[in-house]
Design an enzyme around this catalytic site. Sequence first.
Site, PDB file in Angstrom:
ATOM      1  N   ARG A  12     -62.171  13.605  10.368  1.00 28.71           N
ATOM      2  CA  ARG A  12     -62.982  14.706  10.895  1.00 28.71           C
ATOM      3  C   ARG A  12     -63.764  15.370   9.761  1.00 28.71           C
ATOM      4  O   ARG A  12     -64.927  15.730   9.931  1.00 28.71           O
ATOM      5  CB  ARG A  12     -62.099  15.734  11.604  1.00 28.71           C
ATOM      6  CG  ARG A  12     -61.490  15.223  12.905  1.00 28.71           C
ATOM      7  CD  ARG A  12     -60.712  16.313  13.631  1.00 28.71           C
ATOM      8  NE  ARG A  12     -61.599  17.329  14.175  1.00 28.71           N
ATOM      9  CZ  ARG A  12     -61.176  18.487  14.704  1.00 28.71           C
ATOM     10  NH1 ARG A  12     -59.880  18.753  14.734  1.00 28.71           N
ATOM     11  NH2 ARG A  12     -62.034  19.359  15.179  1.00 28.71           N
TER      12      ARG A  12
ATOM     13  N   CYS B  73     -59.726  24.972   9.259  1.00 25.22           N
ATOM     14  CA  CYS B  73     -59.349  23.769  10.006  1.00 25.22           C
ATOM     15  C   CYS B  73     -60.306  23.652  11.179  1.00 25.22           C
ATOM     16  O   CYS B  73     -61.498  23.889  11.028  1.00 25.22           O
ATOM     17  CB  CYS B  73     -57.885  23.860  10.454  1.00 25.22           C
ATOM     18  SG  CYS B  73     -57.525  25.325  11.460  1.00 25.22           S
TER      19      CYS B  73
END
Length: 286
Positions: A183, A241
Amino acid sequence: MDAMTAIITASELAQELTGGNPPVLLDVRWQLSLAKAAGAPPFDGRAEYTAGHIPGAVFVDLDRELAAAPGAQGRHPLPDLAEFGAAMRRAGVSSGRPVVVYDGGQGWAAARAWWLLRWTGHPDVRVLDGGLPSWRGELSTEVPAPAAGDFAPEPKAAGRLDADEAAALARTGVLLDARAGERYRGEVEPVDRVGGHIPGAVSAPTTENVGPDGRFLPAVELRDRFKALGVSEDTEVGVYCGSGVSGAHEVLALAVAGIPAALYVGSWSEWSADPSRPVVVGADPQ
């Protein structure tokens, strides 16, 4: 803050629960679920709690009590602090009594509760290392009715970053990206508008802070890991995150290592929602 004040083992918890000032227990079972997109029912933390929990634990709903509704500030923005305080008092949380938080073993949800309580001024909060799977005692299906606590949230000036502060810290200190490497590199993005990372951020998947049993690596190993990522004694450190949940777990890992760090709560879900903010793809931070 160090390992002795950030986490607690199951055996230590069992001993403290029999002492004169047992901790308030919060069960924050939650997990990021993409099942809804596939037509499957989402994870139900309350149902898991009802089926069996550590005796005396009170269920806390991450989505409703540890976060506000999704919006421009991300998928798990800060909760309204008055509502958060009321939820904690209903759970029996008081400033003069220790709190222990646990989840289903991943540690992310428990860390979110830990971070929020610490950031808003509670002096004694720890996470059960390894979560519920580490508990060797009996489980209960009895739902307790604790006496109301007196905790009143008082946010600290430090410990939290907004988008602009996170961007600046990536240039002046170390900004760690706690998401999976793919990611960070922008190879996949299952949730947010676009893949990639904040310019200057360093890839540091939070999953690498724990062993196969889900428990944190020893403090010395964590210090070595963060040193290899550019963190030194005088480094200002921030973490983000996807939506401020797994990032809280990385802040907790840093605390175990004896390293203070701030959390960008809005994280990638807020950053990537604004097309004007720069995005970097690939393994290079810049």
